[in-house]
Design an enzyme around this catalytic site. Structure first.
Site, short mmCIF file in Angstrom:
data_model
loop_
_atom_site.label_atom_id
_atom_site.label_comp_id
_atom_site.label_asym_id
_atom_site.label_seq_id
_atom_site.Cartn_x
_atom_site.Cartn_y
_atom_site.Cartn_z
N ASP A 360 0.85 -1.27 0.14
CA ASP A 360 0.06 -0.06 0.04
C ASP A 360 0.76 1.35 0.00
O ASP A 360 2.02 1.21 0.23
CB ASP A 360 -0.89 -0.09 1.29
CG ASP A 360 0.04 0.20 2.73
OD1 ASP A 360 -0.35 0.83 3.57
OD2 ASP A 360 0.91 -0.53 2.51
N GLU A 361 -0.02 2.30 -0.47
CA GLU A 361 0.74 3.58 -0.27
C GLU A 361 2.11 3.85 -0.52
O GLU A 361 3.09 4.19 0.05
CB GLU A 361 0.56 4.06 1.25
CG GLU A 361 -0.79 4.20 1.47
CD GLU A 361 -1.03 4.58 3.05
OE1 GLU A 361 -1.95 5.54 3.21
OE2 GLU A 361 -0.15 4.52 4.12
N VAL A 362 2.68 3.35 -1.88
CA VAL A 362 3.99 3.51 -2.26
C VAL A 362 4.06 4.75 -2.88
O VAL A 362 3.39 5.26 -3.93
CB VAL A 362 4.07 2.36 -3.28
CG1 VAL A 362 5.83 2.48 -3.81
CG2 VAL A 362 3.86 1.05 -2.78
N GLU A 413 -4.45 -1.32 -3.33
CA GLU A 413 -3.42 -0.81 -4.48
C GLU A 413 -2.67 -1.90 -5.47
O GLU A 413 -2.53 -1.62 -6.52
CB GLU A 413 -2.38 0.03 -3.67
CG GLU A 413 -2.84 1.40 -3.10
CD GLU A 413 -2.86 1.09 -1.53
OE1 GLU A 413 -3.32 0.09 -1.22
OE2 GLU A 413 -2.50 2.14 -0.91
#
Lengths: 543, 392
Positions: A360-362, A413
Site C-alpha cells: 500500500d501507499e507506495v 493498491e
C-alpha cells in the site's frame, strides 16, 4: 473475565417466557465454515409464536437459537467439561483440555468456588446439569493443527438435563461453542449458577474475521497482544493480522537478518524474539485464531533500511543523493536475494497458509528522483508509469512467496495498479472512499476480498460510534451472487499512531465487538436496541 | 554528549525553606504557589512562601533530575523562579454517570500533582446515580446509588480524598448540582422533585427540584449544612445548569405559583427564585459558590464574589461569554474549550493547548477576574477502564 453481571441476567432468566428466536436460516445440515453462503430461511421448528427476544447477553448472536424458560443449575464443585462418547478427540487433545480449564474458570471464577456446593440440592431446586460433553465429529479433529480459512467453526449445542452436548465438526467449532455456552451460564441473586434449556445451531457468516494490530508505530508488549487474543476469542474473531513492522520500527527479530531489529527496533527491549512469536502463534491457535503476519513492502519500509544496507532506494536531488531513502529498491538483484531469504524464514516461522505482503501507499517521488531507477524504467519500457515498476516488484515478491507454498494477502493498491495476482490472492479493501465500488471491482475480477475500509477503529470520535461499525453491511455492493461469495470477511484495524499498551484495550474493545457480530451473525441481525442490550452485558462480562 | 560533562561533588540534599507555616491547613484560592529553585555546585535550595509552593517546586525538581547511560542520576545547574499564571487550575471528574472507585480518584490526584493542577472539581452526583453517602439523608445513596453497597463514597472515602488532595496542594470543590440533574435524588427524598403532569394527572415521571415547596428548602438547608461541614473548601459548586422547564410547565401547582408570584410565562424567573434562595442558604453557611453560566445568563441575582463557570461552546461564543461575565463584575472560570470527554482522532491536545483564556475584549480589571479554568471529563462514556488514558 468477571462474572459481575450475573444478577441482572439471572432475573431475566427467571422472567422469560418461552422464547423462540427466529434468527433466520438454519438448514438441518451443519455448515462447514466455508466461504460464506447466503443461508436459506427455514421456518417451522424455529418459527416464533411470540415477538423475538434474543438472550440478553449472547455476543455475537448465534445463527439459530432456541431457549426455554426451564432452567438448570450448575454446581461448580461437580460440573465438568468433558469429551463425549464418540468424539474423535480425547484427553490427549491438548487444545480442548486447555479450553475446558479456561472456560471452567471463566464461568465459575477462581477455584475457591469449587469448594462450595457439596451439599445435595434441595427438592425445590432446579435440576442439575452435571456436564457439558464435547463431541468432535470429524475423523481429523484438528487438535494439533492450525486453523485455516476453510476450517469448520460450526457447532451444535444442546442444553438439557442431565448433560449438555456440544457437537462440532472440528475443534474450532467446539471452541466457539464453549464460548457461547459460557455466555449462557449466569449467576442468580442467590449465587447459584443457572443455564436455560437451549438449543443452538451456529456457524459464522464470514470465514475471515480479523483484528489488525500495529506493532511498529508503537511496540506492544506480549501481554498486550495476548490479552487482545483473549478478547478476540470472546468475540469469535479468528484472525490476528499482525502488522508487525513498518516505517517507524522493526521489532521482529529475524534469524537470518538479526541486524534488521538490532538497528531497526526502537530499542533492544522493543523486540519480538522467535520465542515471543511462537508464544503468540500458539496462544492464538489454542483459541482458534490464525496469525497472519504482514511484512509490508515496498513502501512502509524505512525501518528495514537501518539494518539492511542498500535495500531501500536512495533519493536524489538532481545528481546528488540526499541521504534519505524511499521504498524498497526494485531494480537490484540484491533486493530479491534478500527477499527470497527473508520470506523463506517468514514462511517457516508463521504456519498460516497466508502471508500479508502489504503493497500500500507506495510513494513514487524517490523512485522518480533516482537516475538508476529511471534508467531501469527506460530499459523495461515502462515509460513514466511508476505503477508498472511497483507491479514489477510486487510480482517478483508474489512469485517468491508462492514458491514457498504460501498464499498471500495484499492491500487494494496492488490490485488497483494491475499487478498479476494469483487467483487465490486475497485483496484487502481499505480505502474508505467508495469502497463498495472497489469490492465490486475486486470480486468482479474474480479475486477474494476482505473488507477493512469502514472499520478503522483507530479513528476515534465522541459517542457511541460502535453503532456506525455495526450498521455496515459488507455485501452492500453491486455484484452477482458469485461475486458476493468472494467477499470472505473483514477486519477491524487498530493502527498504532496513537495507540500503545496504555490505551489499546479500552480503545479497541468493545467497539470491535460490533464488527465481530457483523461478521459472524446473520445478515438480518441489525436491531441496534437489542444489540445495545446484549453488548452492554457482554462488555461487563469481558472485563 | 551528556556523559562528557565533568561531574561535580555529588549533591546530598535539597534544602526546602518555607517562609510562612501552614502544614496543617487547607489550600485555598489565595494560596501562594510561587517558589524559587537554585541548583548549583553542591548546593540545592528550594524556597517558597508557603508549603503549597514547596510542593510545586518539588515536582519541578523531580522533573529536572535525569539519569545518564551509566545509571547515574544528575541535575543541571539551574535557577528557576516560578508561580502560576492562574490561581484556579482544575479538573472535573464525574462520578455519577459512572462510579469511579476510590483508587481511580486517588490516581487522578497523583497525576494532577504531576501537572500542577490545584483544584479537584468533584461532580459527585447527577441524574444517573447518587453515590455520596449522606449522614443526614442516608436514603439518598441507599436508593440513588447504582449499588448502595459497592458504588458509594462513604464519609471515610470522602475524607480520604480530601486529605490525599490536601497533601498534594489540591483543593476539593464538591458539586451538588441543582435544581436540574437531580433525578437520582428522587428515590431517596420523596417529594423533593417536581412531579410531571400529563394533562390533569401526574405522569409518573419527575423533573427538577420542586421550587415551590417549603420542604424543598428545609431539605436543601440540611443537606448543605452537612456538605459545608464535610468539605472544608470555602467554595461549593452549586451547578444550576441545563434546567429543563417542561416538567415545571406541566405541573398545575407550579403554574399556579407562577401566577401568584407574577412571573408570567417566564420560567427563568422561577429558576432564579430557587437559585436565589439556595445561594442565600449557602451564604448563611459561610461558603462561597461557583455556578454554571446559565445562572448568570438567566439573570439570577448572585453575590458579587460568585464565580461563574463558562462551559457552553455553541450558543454564545465562549470568549464573548467570558467578556460578559467579567464585565458584569464576576469572576470567571473557563471550561468550554476543555471538555476532554469529547474525544477525536489525532493530536487534539494541540487544540486545548492553543486556547488563550484572556483572548477577549476587555480592560485589565476584567481580565483579572478570570481566575482560571478546568478540564472536564464527563462520565457518560468513561469509567475506571478508560479514565486514565482518556484524560492524560
Amino acid at each position: 473475565r468477571g462474572r459481575a453481571m450475573g444478577r441482572a441476567v439471572g432475573l431475566a432468566g427467571l422472567l422469560v417466557g418461552l422464547f423462540l428466536v427466529p434468527a433466520v436460516l438454519v438448514s438441518t445440515s451443519l455448515r462447514h465454515g466455508a466461504p460464506r453462503t447466503e443461508p436459506t430461511p427455514e421456518p417451522a421448528a424455529w418459527e416464533l409464536a411470540w415477538d423475538p427476544v434474543p438472550e440478553d447477553s449472547l455476543w455475537p448472536l448465534p445463527q439459530g437459537l432456541r431457549t426455554s424458560r426451564r432452567q438448570l443449575r450448575l454446581v461448580p464443585a461437580r460440573f465438568q467439561l468433558v469429551h463425549g462418547a464418540g468424539s474423535s478427540a480425547g484427553p490427549d487433545c491438548g487444545l480442548l483440555q486447555d479450553a475446558f480449564r479456561r472456560y471452567y474458570e471463566y464461568m465459575f471464577g477462581q477455584s475457591r468456588r469449587g469448594k462450595r456446593g457439596r451439599r445435595p440440592l434441595g427438592a425445590q431446586a432446579e435440576p442439575e446439569l452435571s456436564q457439558l460433553q464435547v463431541v468432535i465429529e470429524s475423523r481429523e479433529p484438528g487438535c494439533d493443527s492450525y486453523p485455516h480459512l476453510a476450517s469448520s467453526e460450526a457447532y451444535h449445542l444442546t442444553v438439557a438435563e442431565p448433560v449438555a452436548i456440544l457437537k462440532a465438526v472440528e475443534v474450532w467449532g467446539a471452541l466457539r461453542g464453549l464460548e457461547t455456552f459460557s455466555q449462557l451460564v449466569h449467576e442468580n441473586d442467590y449465587g447459584s449458577f443457572l443455564v436455560n434449556e437451549s438449543e443452538i445451531d451456529d456457524f459464522p457468516r464470514f470465514a475471515h474475521r480479523g483484528i489488525l494490530l500495529d506493532t511498529s508505530r508503537h511496540y506492544l508488549p506480549l501481554k498486550s497482544i495476548l490479552t487482545n487474543l483473549d478478547a478476540m476469542a470472546f468475540n469469535k474473531f479468528n484472525v490476528l493480522h499482525w502488522h508487525i513492522v513498518d516505517d517507524q520500527s522493526f521489532p521482529y527479530q529475524s534469524i537470518y537478518f538479526p541486524e534488521l531489529s538490532d538497528k531497526g527496533a526502537y530499542s533492544y527491549n522493543h523486540i519480538y524474539t522467535p520465542t515471543d512469536v511462537h508464544l503468540v502463534i500458539e496462544y492464538a491457535r489454542l483459541r482458534g485464531i490464525r496469525v497472519i503476519p504482514e511484512f509490508d513492502t515496498p513502501g512502509h519500509t524505512q525501518s528495514w533500511g537501518k539494518g539492511q544496507k542498500d535495500l531501500l532506494t536512495p533519493c536524489y536531488n538532481g545528481e546528488q543523493p540526499t541521504g534519505s531513502f524511499g521504498p524498497v529498491n526494485p531494480i537490484l538483484n540484491t533486493t530479491y536475494d534478500f527477499m527470497t531469504k527473508f520470506f523463506k524464514e517468514i514462511s517457516s516461522v508463521f504456519p498460516d497458509a497466508y502471508i500479508h505482503l502489504g503493497g500500500d501507499e507506495v510513494n513514487f517521488d524517490c523512485w522518480k528522483s533516482n537516475p538508476e531507477v529511471n534508467e531501469f524504467m527506460k530499459k523495461q519500457g515502462f515509460g513514466i508509469d511508476y505503477a508498472k515498476l511497483e507491479s514489477y516488484y510486487i510480482q517478483k515478491i508474489l512469485d517468491i512467496v508462492s514458491s514457498y507454498n504460501k498464499g498471500y494477502m495484499v492491500w487494494q493498491e496492488v490490485f488497483d495498479n494491475k499487478a498479476q495476482l494469483k487467483p487465490d490472492t486475497v485483496v484487502e479493501v481499505w480505502m474508505e472512499n467508495n469502497y463498495a465500488h472497489e469490492l465490486s471491482s475486486v470480486t468482479g475480477a474474480g479475486f477474494t476480498a476482505i473488507l477493512a475500509a469502514p472499520w478503522y477503529l483507530d479513528y476515534i470520535s465522541y459517542g457511541q460510534d460502535w453503532k456506525k461499525y455495526y450498521s455496515v453491511e459488507p455485501l452492500n455492493f453491486p455484484g452477482c451472487e458469485k461475486q458476493k461469495k468472494l467477499l470472505i470477511g473483514g477486519e477491524a484495524c487498530l493502527w498504532g499512531e496513537f495507540v500503545d499498551a496504555t490505551n489499546l484495550t479500552p480503545r479497541l474493545w468493545p467497539r470491535a465487538s460490533a464488527v465481530g457480530e457483523r461478521l459472524w451473525s446473520s445478515r438480518n441481525v441489525t436491531n441496534l436496541q437489542d444489540a445495545y442490550k446484549r453488548l452492554t452485558n457482554h462488555r461487563c462480562r469481558m472485563l | 554528549a551528556e556523559n562528557e560533562q565533568p561531574r561535580e561533588t555529588p549533591c546530598t540534599q535539597l534544602l526546602v525553606f518555607v517562609a510562612t507555616p501552614g502544614c496543617d491547613g487547607f489550600p485555598s484560592l489565595d494560596s501562594k504557589e510561587s517558589y524559587k529553585l537554585f541548583v548549583s555546585e553542591g548546593f540545592l535550595l528550594l524556597t517558597a512562601d508557603a508549603v503549597w509552593g514547596a510542593l510545586r517546586g518539588l515536582e519541578t525538581f523531580s522533573q529536572l533530575v535525569g539519569r545518564d547511560g551509566n545509571g547515574m542520576y544528575y541535575i543541571n545547574k539551574t535557577e528557576i523562579v516560578d508561580f502560576p499564571r492562574f490561581a484556579h487550575r482544575g479538573l472535573l471528574l464525574d462520578t455519577s454517570r459512572h462510579y469511579l472507585p476510590l483508587r481511580a480518584i486517588l490516581e487522578t490526584l497523583d497525576v494532577m500533582a504531576y501537572n500542577k493542577f490545584n483544584v479537584f472539581h468533584w461532580h459527585i452526583v447527577d441524574d444517573p446515580s447518587f453515590p455520596y453517602e449522606s449522614m443526614t439523608f442516608p436514603e439518598l445513596s441507599k436508593q440513588g446509588a447504582f449499588n448502595a453497597m459497592t458504588h458509594v463514597y462513604t464519609a471515610g472515602d470522602v475524607q480520604t480524598v480530601i486529605e490525599y488532595a490536601r497533601l498534594r496542594g489540591i483543593r476539593v470543590i464538591a458539586e451538588f448540582d441543582t435544581p436540574g440533574h437531580t433525578l437520582s435524588w428522587g428515590p431517596g427524598a420523596p417529594g423533593l422533585l417536581t412531579p410531571c403532569y400529563l394533562g390533569k394527572d401526574p405522569s409518573g415521571t419527575y423533573g427538577p427540584i420542586n421550587p415551590i415547596l417549603n420542604s424543598t428548602y428545609q431539605f436543601v438547608t440540611s443537606l448543605f449544612q452537612e456538605v459545608s461541614a464535610v468539605f472544608p473548601d470555602f467554595f461549593l459548586h452549586l451547578g444550576g445548569d441545563e434546567v429543563d422547564f417542561t416538567c415545571w410547565k406541566s405541573n398545575p401547582k407550579i403554574r399556579a405559583f407562577m401566577k401568584e408570584m407574577g412571573f408570567g410565562e417566564d420560567y427563568k424567573k422561577l429558576e432564579s427564585f430557587y437559585i436565589q434562595r439556595l445561594l442565600d442558604i449557602i451564604s448563611s453557611l459561610g461558603k462561597g459558590y461557583i455556578v454554571w453560566q446559565e445562572v448568570f445568563d438567566n439573570g439570577v441575582k448572585v453575590r458579587p464574589d460568585t464565580v461563574i463557570h463558562v462551559w457552553k461552546e455553541n450558543s454564545t461564543p465562549y470568549m464573548e461569554e467570558m467578556a460578559n461575565v467579567t464585565k458584569a463584575g464576576y469572576r470567571a472560570l473557563l471550561s468550554a474549550p476543555w471538555y476532554l470527554n469529547r474525544i477525536s482522532y489525532g493530536q487534539d491536545w494541540m487544540a486545548a493547548y492553543q486556547v488563550e483564556p484572556l483572548k477577549f475584549e476587555g480592560v485589565a480589571e476584567q481580565k483579572g477576574r478570570v481566575i482560571g479554568g478546568e478540564a472536564c471529563m464527563w462520565g457518560e462514556y468513561v469509567d475506571v477502564t478508560n479514565l486514565a488514558p482518556r484524560l492524560w
